[in-house]
Design a protein around this motif. Sequence first.
Motif, PDB file in Angstrom:
ATOM      1  N   VAL A   7       0.855  -1.186   0.000  1.00 55.04           N
ATOM      2  CA  VAL A   7       0.000   0.000   0.000  1.00 55.04           C
ATOM      3  C   VAL A   7       0.896   1.243   0.000  1.00 55.04           C
ATOM      4  N   LEU A   8       0.311   2.390  -0.270  1.00 58.10           N
ATOM      5  CA  LEU A   8       1.097   3.624  -0.348  1.00 58.10           C
ATOM      6  C   LEU A   8       1.856   3.920   0.944  1.00 58.10           C
ATOM      7  N   PRO A  12       8.125   4.311   2.761  1.00 55.94           N
ATOM      8  CA  PRO A  12       9.451   4.361   3.407  1.00 55.94           C
ATOM      9  C   PRO A  12      10.227   3.039   3.253  1.00 55.94           C
ATOM     10  N   PHE A  13       9.529   1.930   3.370  1.00 63.08           N
ATOM     11  CA  PHE A  13      10.166   0.625   3.180  1.00 63.08           C
ATOM     12  C   PHE A  13      10.676   0.480   1.742  1.00 63.08           C
ATOM     13  N   VAL A  15      11.594   2.832  -0.370  1.00 61.43           N
ATOM     14  CA  VAL A  15      12.800   3.655  -0.557  1.00 61.43           C
ATOM     15  C   VAL A  15      14.022   2.896  -0.052  1.00 61.43           C
ATOM     16  N   GLU A  16      13.904   2.283   1.114  1.00 62.16           N
ATOM     17  CA  GLU A  16      15.033   1.544   1.685  1.00 62.16           C
ATOM     18  C   GLU A  16      15.387   0.319   0.838  1.00 62.16           C
ATOM     19  N   LEU A  17      14.401  -0.456   0.443  1.00 61.30           N
ATOM     20  CA  LEU A  17      14.648  -1.706  -0.279  1.00 61.30           C
ATOM     21  C   LEU A  17      15.260  -1.461  -1.659  1.00 61.30           C
ATOM     22  N   VAL A  18      14.659  -0.579  -2.448  1.00 60.83           N
ATOM     23  CA  VAL A  18      15.121  -0.417  -3.833  1.00 60.83           C
ATOM     24  C   VAL A  18      16.423   0.374  -3.937  1.00 60.83           C
ATOM     25  N   ASN A  19      16.889   0.941  -2.846  1.00 59.11           N
ATOM     26  CA  ASN A  19      18.180   1.626  -2.837  1.00 59.11           C
ATOM     27  C   ASN A  19      19.274   0.806  -2.177  1.00 59.11           C
ATOM     28  N   ASP A  20      18.926  -0.414  -1.769  1.00 57.19           N
ATOM     29  CA  ASP A  20      19.923  -1.336  -1.231  1.00 57.19           C
ATOM     30  C   ASP A  20      20.906  -1.684  -2.356  1.00 57.19           C
ATOM     31  N   LEU A  35       9.977   9.676  -0.925  1.00 57.46           N
ATOM     32  CA  LEU A  35       8.687   9.044  -0.628  1.00 57.46           C
ATOM     33  C   LEU A  35       7.722   9.208  -1.803  1.00 57.46           C
ATOM     34  N   ASP A  36       7.757  10.356  -2.473  1.00 53.96           N
ATOM     35  CA  ASP A  36       6.899  10.540  -3.647  1.00 53.96           C
ATOM     36  C   ASP A  36       7.288   9.570  -4.768  1.00 53.96           C
ATOM     37  N   ASP A  37       8.596   9.384  -4.984  1.00 57.41           N
ATOM     38  CA  ASP A  37       9.047   8.404  -5.980  1.00 57.41           C
ATOM     39  C   ASP A  37       8.541   7.008  -5.616  1.00 57.41           C
ATOM     40  N   ALA A  38       8.624   6.661  -4.347  1.00 57.92           N
ATOM     41  CA  ALA A  38       8.193   5.334  -3.885  1.00 57.92           C
ATOM     42  C   ALA A  38       6.696   5.146  -4.085  1.00 57.92           C
ATOM     43  N   ARG A  39       5.923   6.176  -3.816  1.00 56.15           N
ATOM     44  CA  ARG A  39       4.469   6.073  -4.031  1.00 56.15           C
ATOM     45  C   ARG A  39       4.165   5.852  -5.515  1.00 56.15           C
TER      46      ARG A  39
END
Length: 161
Positions: A7-8, A12-13, A15-20, A35-39
């Motif tokens: 869900v939107l 935050p999760f 952002v963390e995962l895809v930048n690992d 956060l906007d990119d992640a949404r």
Amino acid sequence: MSLRRLVLEDAPFIVELVNDPGWIRFIGDRNVHSLDDARRYLENGPMKLYAKHGFGLWIVERRSDGAPVGMCGLVKRDQLEDVDLGFAFLPAYRGQGYAHEASVGVLDYAWGKLGFKRIVAIFTASNEISERLLRKLGFVPEGTRELTPGDPVNLYAWSRS
């Protein structure tokens, strides 16, 4: 461990995962830095797949405290005939059995609820950890594919007899 739709509020999760560094090395940079990119990633990726196919990538949470540890699920890519098993986990939760447990749950759902007879998985040749997991799950090699020109990936498949 439990699985649920992303869900939107999971931005935050994401952002963390895809930048690992492991994600970027083996999956690729998704240009998700805020956060906007992640949404947007969630809306145009997992949430769009839910609406179009009724399945997608799900967040994997630790049962003891609900902490997100990774994601796992099914992806329908235009470049592949079959549905693809995908997974990625935060570094702190790798090697603890979460990927195996989540993948078994996703495959059980794919066979039992969705009626799929065949699932594939793709990974870069240097991703030995994914290859080991796929072999443990019963996937077998079927060669390589180029989903994007000049970027071959290994293709493994699991068929239900």
